[in-house]
Design a protein around this motif. Structure first.
Motif, PDB file in Angstrom:
ATOM      1  N   ILE A 273       0.840  -1.202   0.000  1.00 16.10           N
ATOM      2  CA  ILE A 273       0.000   0.000   0.000  1.00 16.10           C
ATOM      3  C   ILE A 273       0.874   1.252   0.000  1.00 16.10           C
ATOM      4  N   THR A 274       1.964   1.212   0.781  1.00 12.91           N
ATOM      5  CA  THR A 274       2.873   2.370   0.843  1.00 12.91           C
ATOM      6  C   THR A 274       3.530   2.635  -0.497  1.00 12.91           C
ATOM      7  N   LEU A 275       4.047   1.577  -1.115  1.00 13.01           N
ATOM      8  CA  LEU A 275       4.750   1.742  -2.390  1.00 13.01           C
ATOM      9  C   LEU A 275       3.811   2.191  -3.508  1.00 13.01           C
ATOM     10  N   GLU A 276       2.575   1.728  -3.461  1.00 14.32           N
ATOM     11  CA  GLU A 276       1.621   2.113  -4.502  1.00 14.32           C
ATOM     12  C   GLU A 276       1.178   3.557  -4.349  1.00 14.32           C
ATOM     13  N   SER A 277       1.290   4.100  -3.141  1.00 14.52           N
ATOM     14  CA  SER A 277       0.764   5.442  -2.901  1.00 14.52           C
ATOM     15  C   SER A 277       1.818   6.542  -3.022  1.00 14.52           C
ATOM     16  N   ILE A 278       3.120   6.193  -3.005  1.00 16.87           N
ATOM     17  CA  ILE A 278       4.130   7.232  -3.085  1.00 16.87           C
ATOM     18  C   ILE A 278       4.271   7.732  -4.517  1.00 16.87           C
ATOM     19  N   GLY A 279       4.907   8.926  -4.679  1.00 14.96           N
ATOM     20  CA  GLY A 279       4.996   9.556  -5.998  1.00 14.96           C
ATOM     21  C   GLY A 279       6.172   9.104  -6.824  1.00 14.96           C
ATOM     22  N   ASP A 280       7.078   8.271  -6.308  1.00 15.84           N
ATOM     23  CA  ASP A 280       8.235   7.787  -7.072  1.00 15.84           C
ATOM     24  C   ASP A 280       7.920   6.434  -7.704  1.00 15.84           C
ATOM     25  N   ALA A 281       8.610   6.172  -8.795  1.00 13.01           N
ATOM     26  CA  ALA A 281       8.487   4.865  -9.440  1.00 13.01           C
ATOM     27  C   ALA A 281       9.288   3.848  -8.634  1.00 13.01           C
ATOM     28  N   VAL A 282       8.696   2.716  -8.344  1.00 11.65           N
ATOM     29  CA  VAL A 282       9.362   1.667  -7.566  1.00 11.65           C
ATOM     30  C   VAL A 282       9.252   0.346  -8.309  1.00 11.65           C
ATOM     31  N   ILE A 283      10.407  -0.288  -8.522  1.00  9.98           N
ATOM     32  CA  ILE A 283      10.462  -1.627  -9.109  1.00  9.98           C
ATOM     33  C   ILE A 283      11.273  -2.501  -8.158  1.00  9.98           C
ATOM     34  N   SER A 284      10.721  -3.644  -7.756  1.00 11.09           N
ATOM     35  CA  SER A 284      11.428  -4.589  -6.887  1.00 11.09           C
ATOM     36  C   SER A 284      11.761  -5.839  -7.682  1.00 11.09           C
ATOM     37  N   THR A 285      12.922  -6.443  -7.358  1.00 14.61           N
ATOM     38  CA  THR A 285      13.329  -7.684  -8.021  1.00 14.61           C
ATOM     39  C   THR A 285      13.759  -8.710  -6.981  1.00 14.61           C
ATOM     40  N   ASP A 286      13.912  -9.939  -7.433  1.00  9.35           N
ATOM     41  CA  ASP A 286      14.508 -10.971  -6.585  1.00  9.35           C
ATOM     42  C   ASP A 286      16.024 -10.932  -6.772  1.00  9.35           C
ATOM     43  N   PRO A 287      16.789 -11.794  -6.082  1.00  7.60           N
ATOM     44  CA  PRO A 287      18.258 -11.752  -6.213  1.00  7.60           C
ATOM     45  C   PRO A 287      18.765 -12.015  -7.628  1.00  7.60           C
ATOM     46  N   GLN A 288      17.931 -12.562  -8.503  1.00  5.33           N
ATOM     47  CA  GLN A 288      18.341 -12.809  -9.879  1.00  5.33           C
ATOM     48  C   GLN A 288      17.979 -11.647 -10.804  1.00  5.33           C
ATOM     49  N   GLY A 289      17.413 -10.576 -10.249  1.00  9.25           N
ATOM     50  CA  GLY A 289      17.061  -9.420 -11.048  1.00  9.25           C
ATOM     51  C   GLY A 289      15.738  -9.558 -11.775  1.00  9.25           C
ATOM     52  N   GLY A 303       5.972   2.108 -19.216  1.00 10.06           N
ATOM     53  CA  GLY A 303       5.035   1.654 -20.221  1.00 10.06           C
ATOM     54  C   GLY A 303       4.669   0.192 -20.090  1.00 10.06           C
ATOM     55  N   TRP A 304       5.143  -0.417 -19.017  1.00  7.78           N
ATOM     56  CA  TRP A 304       4.844  -1.831 -18.784  1.00  7.78           C
ATOM     57  C   TRP A 304       3.705  -1.962 -17.781  1.00  7.78           C
ATOM     58  N   ASN A 305       2.779  -2.865 -18.075  1.00  9.18           N
ATOM     59  CA  ASN A 305       1.761  -3.247 -17.098  1.00  9.18           C
ATOM     60  C   ASN A 305       2.389  -4.201 -16.094  1.00  9.18           C
ATOM     61  N   TYR A 306       2.035  -4.027 -14.815  1.00  6.41           N
ATOM     62  CA  TYR A 306       2.627  -4.843 -13.750  1.00  6.41           C
ATOM     63  C   TYR A 306       2.467  -6.338 -14.033  1.00  6.41           C
ATOM     64  N   ALA A 307       1.285  -6.735 -14.465  1.00 11.82           N
ATOM     65  CA  ALA A 307       1.032  -8.160 -14.724  1.00 11.82           C
ATOM     66  C   ALA A 307       1.924  -8.693 -15.822  1.00 11.82           C
ATOM     67  N   ASP A 308       2.228  -7.863 -16.835  1.00  8.05           N
ATOM     68  CA  ASP A 308       3.090  -8.304 -17.935  1.00  8.05           C
ATOM     69  C   ASP A 308       4.561  -8.295 -17.533  1.00  8.05           C
ATOM     70  N   PRO A 313      13.063 -10.128 -16.556  1.00 10.19           N
ATOM     71  CA  PRO A 313      14.270  -9.465 -16.058  1.00 10.19           C
ATOM     72  C   PRO A 313      14.069  -7.952 -16.003  1.00 10.19           C
ATOM     73  N   ALA A 314      14.577  -7.329 -14.940  1.00 11.43           N
ATOM     74  CA  ALA A 314      14.445  -5.879 -14.813  1.00 11.43           C
ATOM     75  C   ALA A 314      15.130  -5.161 -15.966  1.00 11.43           C
ATOM     76  N   SER A 315      16.208  -5.775 -16.507  1.00 13.51           N
ATOM     77  CA  SER A 315      16.922  -5.152 -17.624  1.00 13.51           C
ATOM     78  C   SER A 315      16.057  -5.037 -18.867  1.00 13.51           C
ATOM     79  N   GLU A 316      15.012  -5.811 -18.917  1.00 20.86           N
ATOM     80  CA  GLU A 316      14.073  -5.748 -20.052  1.00 20.86           C
ATOM     81  C   GLU A 316      12.996  -4.698 -19.810  1.00 20.86           C
ATOM     82  N   ILE A 317      12.761  -4.366 -18.553  1.00 17.37           N
ATOM     83  CA  ILE A 317      11.696  -3.431 -18.190  1.00 17.37           C
ATOM     84  C   ILE A 317      12.248  -2.012 -17.999  1.00 17.37           C
ATOM     85  N   PHE A 318      13.386  -1.923 -17.303  1.00 16.26           N
ATOM     86  CA  PHE A 318      13.951  -0.624 -16.938  1.00 16.26           C
ATOM     87  C   PHE A 318      15.192  -0.365 -17.797  1.00 16.26           C
ATOM     88  N   ILE A 319      15.030   0.432 -18.851  1.00 16.76           N
ATOM     89  CA  ILE A 319      16.118   0.710 -19.792  1.00 16.76           C
ATOM     90  C   ILE A 319      16.354   2.219 -19.849  1.00 16.76           C
TER      91      ILE A 319
END
Length: 358
Positions: A273-289, A303-308, A313-319
């Motif tokens: 709830i906290t992360l969804e409500s703050i004004g910054d973009a937040v992406i979390s990963t596991d130890p494998q990224g 431009g990515w939907n969370y479900a998709d 890999p975060a490297s595919e989402i955050f460029i």
């Protein structure tokens, strides 16, 4: 016929490794069979036939007990049945033996002869000692782990089983040791009403379709009036016809584990709830990224939907792109995980995110 019977007896004794002795009270002389000499590590004729010489071969720690029982058999009981250790006078090797003897008496009760047999039970005693040590280690492990053990037997008079509990299950239930009547109904009455159907169904599945049992449910502690979360795991044993004959299992108190699960779930929910409500973009990963969470701001910026994005890999989402040359910059998430330290993208004014094309 007597000779044939004697020969058969001799063969049976030899095959069983049994030594025979015969003590004459009048002459105070004892006769040994060949196997007796083998048991005591003597060459044939190496024993002088006296009781004094025989008992000197008994292990010192067993000597008093064995001599006392010999005297009792001679004076009163007429029978002797003892396990004890003997010592090889030459090698010092210790063997465990079992001795059975009978005192034969005159009509007036005076002892005439003592006839008996003796055989080596060293392997049996070593197996018993090993089993006892294993049992002790298991008991210590069970006690240290707070594990309760139950077992049941099944027959036509008790198709749902006669159940027995270890002390630990009495502790969990709050019942006084020995007061559980062993019936399934009494056990079920201690289960939370909302969990009884599941518990009964799981037991029935074990009895009629499978051979294993596992269920988590709440069990009443009658002393405190509170319910404990428990995990029951059991195994069923059947006879050759497939009829249930016995079951054994363990009962674990998992109340603390359940409480930690609930607290962790609440903490994760608060964090979400906290992360969804703050004004910054937040992406979390596991130890494998691999992406495990994105908040709505991150969805908008990438431009990515969370479900998709979930599981990619975060490297595919955050460029990030360097505006000066149009080249992609090193993936900050991979760098952070590789170096195990924070990673900051510099010269923010001259970079931008590449948005996902939908």
């Amino acid at each position: 016929k007597l000779a044939a019977a004697s020969e058969r007896l001799q063969l049976a004794v030899a095959a069983g490794g049994v030594g025979i002795f015969d003590f004459d009270f009048a002459t105070r002389f004892c006769t040994w069979s060949d196997r007796m000499y083998e048991l005591y590590g003597c060459e044939p004729g190496g024993y002088d036939g006296t009781m004094k010489s025989w008992v000197r071969r008994i292990h010192p720690d067993d000597y008093d007990r064995v001599v006392r029982e010999m005297e009792l058999a001679t004076e009163q009981t007429s029978s002797f049945n003892e396990d004890y250790r003997i010592v090889d006078r030459n090698s010092g090797a210790v063997r465990h033996v079992r001795t059975l003897a009978r005192v034969i008496r005159h009509a007036d009760g005076t002892p005439v002869r003592a006839v008996g047999v003796q055989w080596d039970i060293t392997d049996q005693k070593q197996t018993e000692a090993s089993l006892a040590a294993t049992t002790e280690r298991l008991q210590l492990s069970v006690e240290a782990g707070g594990v309760g053990i139950y077992e049941a037997t099944f027959d036509k008079d008790a198709p749902t089983g006669r159940w027995r509990w270890s002390d630990r299950i009495y502790e969990i239930s709050g019942l006084e040791p020995g007061t559980f009547d062993g019936t399934e109904d009494t056990w079920t009455d201690l289960i939370h009403p909302d969990d009884r159907a599941l518990a009964r169904r799981t037991v029935q599945d074990m009895l009629h379709r499978t051979f294993v049992y596992q269920a988590d449910y709440r069990m009443l502690n009658v002393r405190t009036g509170t319910y404990r979360h428990v995990r029951s795991m059991g195994r069923l044993f059947r006879d050759a016809d497939g009829t249930p004959v016995r079951a054994v299992g363990v009962l674990l108190d998992i109340t603390d584990h359940k409480h930690m699960e609930a607290e962790l779930h609440e903490e994760k929910e608060r964090l979400r709830i906290t992360l969804e409500s703050i004004g910054d973009a937040v992406i979390s990963t596991d130890p494998q990224g691999v992406v495990t969470f994105m908040n709505p701001i991150a969805e908008t910026m990438t431009g990515w939907n969370y479900a998709d994005a979930l599981g990619r890999p975060a490297s595919e989402i955050f460029i990030t792109i360097d505006d000066a040359n149009g080249q992609a910059l090193p993936d900050p998430v991979s760098e952070c995980l590789r170096l195990m330290q924070p990673r900051y993208q510099q010269a923010v004014s001259y970079t931008h995110l590449r948005a996902h094309e939908t």
